[in-house]
Design an enzyme around this catalytic site. Structure first.
Site, mmCIF file in Angstrom:
data_model
loop_
_atom_site.group_PDB
_atom_site.id
_atom_site.type_symbol
_atom_site.label_atom_id
_atom_site.label_comp_id
_atom_site.label_asym_id
_atom_site.label_seq_id
_atom_site.Cartn_x
_atom_site.Cartn_y
_atom_site.Cartn_z
ATOM 1 N N LEU A 1 0.840 -1.202 0.000
ATOM 2 C CA LEU A 1 0.000 0.000 0.000
ATOM 3 C C LEU A 1 0.873 1.249 0.000
ATOM 4 C CD1 LEU A 1 -2.914 1.278 0.548
ATOM 5 C CD2 LEU A 1 -2.253 1.214 2.960
ATOM 6 N N CYS A 2 0.497 2.243 -0.793
ATOM 7 C CA CYS A 2 1.135 3.567 -0.739
ATOM 8 C C CYS A 2 0.042 4.624 -0.915
ATOM 9 C CB CYS A 2 2.256 3.692 -1.770
ATOM 10 S SG CYS A 2 1.716 3.724 -3.485
ATOM 11 N N HIS A 3 0.393 5.774 -1.465
ATOM 12 C CA HIS A 3 -0.577 6.856 -1.617
ATOM 13 C C HIS A 3 -1.575 6.581 -2.749
ATOM 14 C CE1 HIS A 3 -1.359 11.456 -2.165
ATOM 15 N NE2 HIS A 3 -2.350 10.854 -1.554
ATOM 16 N N ILE B 1 -3.917 4.492 -0.517
ATOM 17 C CA ILE B 1 -4.710 4.962 0.617
ATOM 18 C C ILE B 1 -5.759 5.981 0.169
ATOM 19 C CG2 ILE B 1 -3.201 6.850 1.363
ATOM 20 C CD1 ILE B 1 -3.815 5.639 4.298
#
Length: 113
Positions: A70-72, A99
């Protein structure tokens, strides 16, 4: 091939992933990003390791455990997922939309930035 899952599909992925071990969501965002918006572990272990320090901290991850990165928005997490896959990690997925999508699809209390 690395699975691309949307946050809305995470619970389904977690269910399938459990056949390979306890699933992990690996948040690869920077500490400053984590202070702005974070998720809570729900049915998975949450590990936070910034993308830039994954190589020296690789021993903190289990190559047999299913890992969803998971990242931005999903680009950095895809790079990390590819890195893990190339190093023998068996069950790796990328949370596409990151996210940002998590906030809109799963939990609107998570701030968007």
């Amino acid at each position: 091939m690395i699975s691309q899952i949307r946050p809305a599909q995470l619970s389904e992925w977690l269910e399938t992933a459990r056949t390979h071990g306890a699933p992990v969501v690996l948040d690869v965002r920077e500490p400053s990003e984590l202070r702005v918006a974070s998720i809570k572990a729900d049915g998975f272990e949450l590990i936070t390791i910034p993308m830039g320090v994954i190589p020296p901290r690789l021993n903190e991850l289990d190559p047999e455990q299913p890992i969803a990165c998971l990242c931005h928005h999903g680009a950095r997490s895809m790079q990390v997922a590819s890195f893990l896959k190339a190093r023998g990690f068996a069950h790796v997925a990328n949370i596409s939309g990151g996210i940002n999508a998590w906030s809109s699809e799963l939990d609107p209390t998570v701030p968007r930035y």
